[in-house]
Design a protein around this motif. Structure first.
Motif, short mmCIF file in Angstrom:
data_model
loop_
_atom_site.label_atom_id
_atom_site.label_comp_id
_atom_site.label_asym_id
_atom_site.label_seq_id
_atom_site.Cartn_x
_atom_site.Cartn_y
_atom_site.Cartn_z
N ARG A 164 5.21 2.53 1.93
CA ARG A 164 6.26 2.22 0.67
C ARG A 164 6.95 3.78 0.38
O ARG A 164 7.21 3.89 -0.72
N GLY A 166 9.19 4.84 2.79
CA GLY A 166 10.49 4.71 3.75
C GLY A 166 9.96 4.99 5.41
O GLY A 166 10.86 4.95 5.83
N GLY A 168 8.28 3.53 7.23
CA GLY A 168 8.32 2.19 8.28
C GLY A 168 9.85 1.95 8.45
O GLY A 168 10.19 1.72 9.83
N SER A 193 3.69 -9.35 11.48
CA SER A 193 2.76 -9.78 10.34
C SER A 193 3.50 -9.90 8.95
O SER A 193 4.83 -9.78 8.97
N LYS A 287 16.57 6.64 -2.43
CA LYS A 287 15.24 6.56 -2.69
C LYS A 287 14.41 7.85 -2.50
O LYS A 287 13.30 8.18 -2.42
N TYR A 289 14.32 8.91 0.83
CA TYR A 289 13.44 8.46 2.26
C TYR A 289 14.24 9.27 3.22
O TYR A 289 15.27 9.87 3.25
N1 ACO Z 1 5.08 -5.30 -0.53
C1 ACO Z 1 6.63 -5.59 -0.80
N2 ACO Z 1 7.22 -5.09 -0.26
C2 ACO Z 1 7.17 -4.49 0.98
C3 ACO Z 1 5.79 -3.93 1.04
C4 ACO Z 1 4.72 -4.38 0.26
N3 ACO Z 1 3.40 -4.18 0.44
N4 ACO Z 1 5.72 -2.98 2.14
C5 ACO Z 1 6.95 -2.82 2.45
N5 ACO Z 1 7.89 -3.71 1.73
C6 ACO Z 1 9.33 -3.75 2.02
C7 ACO Z 1 9.95 -3.02 0.74
O1 ACO Z 1 11.15 -3.68 0.45
C8 ACO Z 1 10.05 -1.63 1.43
O2 ACO Z 1 11.05 -1.01 0.76
P1 ACO Z 1 10.72 -0.30 -1.01
O3 ACO Z 1 9.46 0.24 -0.95
O4 ACO Z 1 12.03 0.97 -0.81
O5 ACO Z 1 10.93 -1.35 -1.85
C9 ACO Z 1 10.63 -1.82 2.72
O6 ACO Z 1 9.70 -3.02 3.12
C10 ACO Z 1 10.07 -0.93 3.59
O7 ACO Z 1 9.17 0.07 3.33
P2 ACO Z 1 8.69 1.13 3.92
O8 ACO Z 1 7.99 2.13 3.22
O9 ACO Z 1 9.94 1.73 5.02
O10 ACO Z 1 7.55 0.79 5.25
P3 ACO Z 1 6.27 1.21 5.33
O11 ACO Z 1 6.09 2.63 5.44
O12 ACO Z 1 5.13 0.77 4.00
O13 ACO Z 1 5.56 0.18 6.56
C11 ACO Z 1 4.68 -1.50 7.78
C12 ACO Z 1 5.72 -0.94 6.94
C13 ACO Z 1 4.69 -0.52 8.85
C14 ACO Z 1 5.04 -2.73 7.99
C15 ACO Z 1 3.53 -1.24 7.01
O14 ACO Z 1 3.25 -2.26 5.85
C16 ACO Z 1 2.10 -1.42 8.02
O15 ACO Z 1 1.74 -0.54 8.64
N6 ACO Z 1 1.45 -2.65 7.67
C17 ACO Z 1 0.28 -2.79 8.50
C18 ACO Z 1 0.49 -3.00 10.05
C19 ACO Z 1 1.57 -4.21 10.00
O16 ACO Z 1 1.65 -5.29 9.58
N7 ACO Z 1 2.55 -3.81 11.09
C20 ACO Z 1 3.58 -4.81 11.49
C21 ACO Z 1 2.88 -5.79 12.47
S1 ACO Z 1 4.26 -6.72 13.17
C22 ACO Z 1 4.62 -5.57 14.47
O17 ACO Z 1 4.14 -4.71 14.86
C23 ACO Z 1 5.74 -6.08 15.41
#
Ligand code: ACO
Ligand code: ZN
Length: 297
Positions: A164, A166, A168, A193, A287, A289
């Motif tokens: 959270r 940025g 990702g 996922s 934000k 990021y």
């Molecule tokens: N709840 C609600 N919205 C979310 C959440 C959450 N937990 N996580 C991300 N978002 C949304 C939000 O809109 C967020 O933006 P904001 O925080 O400014 O509102 C946006 O997505 C992007 O968030 P980032 O901070 O850029 O993403 P993050 O660094 O948290 O990484 C990721 C996202 C990689 C999917 C992370 O949650 C993760 O590692 N999850 C576990 C592994 C996973 O599920 N990987 C994806 C599998 S699918 C694949 O690999 C093809």
């Protein structure tokens, strides 16, 4: 954490100790039996070796010579670096990375067959008083080297302590930058996922807003008519047309109209407020990021 009642959770690893963090695990991972029995698993953030006890970990920290991921640093902007690691050259590192990632992924992923993949590792640099630097693991994505499909990313992870913020979005943006450099359209490997889908939806929306604003500035549209095809948007963004449509839908600018004479559905983009689109396009900067600076690749 999204972990629900994970009935299949047979191991007892409740958290991993990495750097100064104790991170609660979400799912199980097939570490060798003798490691899966621990409540806390210790992981060296540089070589990703996993260890049974605090004692062994501390001893390892003293003698481990690594301060960064293996492979080549292909991007640096401020404290952020990206490292390109070949699964065939750094087999153990990549296997350990996949095992670690699985702790936060519900789906079946690969762990041992890492050779066909390249791993892009995101780190944050810390400068030490003695003039040296250390590169802390933040997240990564993997990419299949040779694939006939459009996949430009097979697995993505941000370590939960860095989520959270940025990162990702940064990794996703980077995966599309690589696609554009290959003159290809890309899309992440399915299935996504829950968190993957939420994050990609958010990414596609912001990216489409950025591309529209970019086009508007290029064309200087006085009459507010932008003549653009889906292919144009794909070429500029590196996103497949399907993902562009998903992004436009998230932006609420994608409109359908039935053409009575031809009975065909027509599609178009209708922007009611450029101010709204511009505000979404600036979301990451607003934000604070990290954003990908293509010239630093
Ligand atoms: N709840 C609600 N919205 C979310 C959440 C959450 N937990 N996580 C991300 N978002 C949304 C939000 O809109 C967020 O933006 P904001 O925080 O400014 O509102 C946006 O997505 C992007 O968030 P980032 O901070 O850029 O993403 P993050 O660094 O948290 O990484 C990721 C996202 C990689 C999917 C992370 O949650 C993760 O590692 N999850 C576990 C592994 C996973 O599920 N990987 C994806 C599998 S699918 C694949 O690999 C093809
Ligand atoms: Zn180590």
């Amino acid at each position: 954490s999204p972990r629900q009642s994970d009935t299949a959770k047979v191991n007892s690893i409740e958290c991993i100790h990495i750097r100064d963090h104790e991170i609660e695990t979400w799912y199980t991972t097939p570490y060798p039996e003798e490691y899966n029995r621990n409540k806390i698993l210790y992981v060296c953030e540089y070589c990703l070796k996993y260890m049974n006890s605090r004692y062994i970990y501390h001893r390892h920290q003293k003698k481990c010579t690594k301060v960064r991921p293996p492979g080549n640093e292909i991007y640096r902007d401020g404290r952020i670096s990206l490292w390109e690691v070949d699964g065939r050259e750094s087999v153990i590192y990549c296997q350990n990375l996949c095992l670690l990632a699985k702790l936060f992924l519900n789906s079946k992923t690969l762990y041992y067959d890492v050779e066909p993949f390249i791993f892009y590792i995101l780190t944050e640099r810390e400068d030490i008083n003695d003039g040296s630097s250390r590169f802390h693991l933040v997240g990564y994505f993997s990419k299949e080297k040779l694939n006939s499909s459009d996949y430009n990313l097979s697995c993505i992870l941000t370590l939960p302590v860095y989520q959270r913020k940025g990162y990702g979005q940064f990794l996703m943006d980077f995966s599309y930058l690589l696609s554009r450099r290959e003159f290809k359209w890309g899309t992440p490997e399915k299935p996504l996922s829950d968190l993957g889908l939420i994050s990609y939806r958010s990414f596609w929306k912001v990216k489409c807003a950025q591309v529209l604003v970019q086009l508007k500035e290029l064309c200087d549209v006085a009459d507010s008519i932008l003549n653009v095809s889906l292919e144009d948007l794909s070429n500029i963004s590196g996103m497949t047309p399907t993902d562009v449509v998903l992004g436009l839908e998230q932006l609420e600018v994608f409109v359908q109209a039935q053409d009575i004479s031809s009975k065909h559905l027509n599609y178009g983009i209708r922007i009611d407020s450029w101010q709204r689109i511009e505000s979404i396009a600036n979301e990451w900067t607003r934000k604070g990021y990290q954003v990908v600076n293509a010239s630093k690749l």
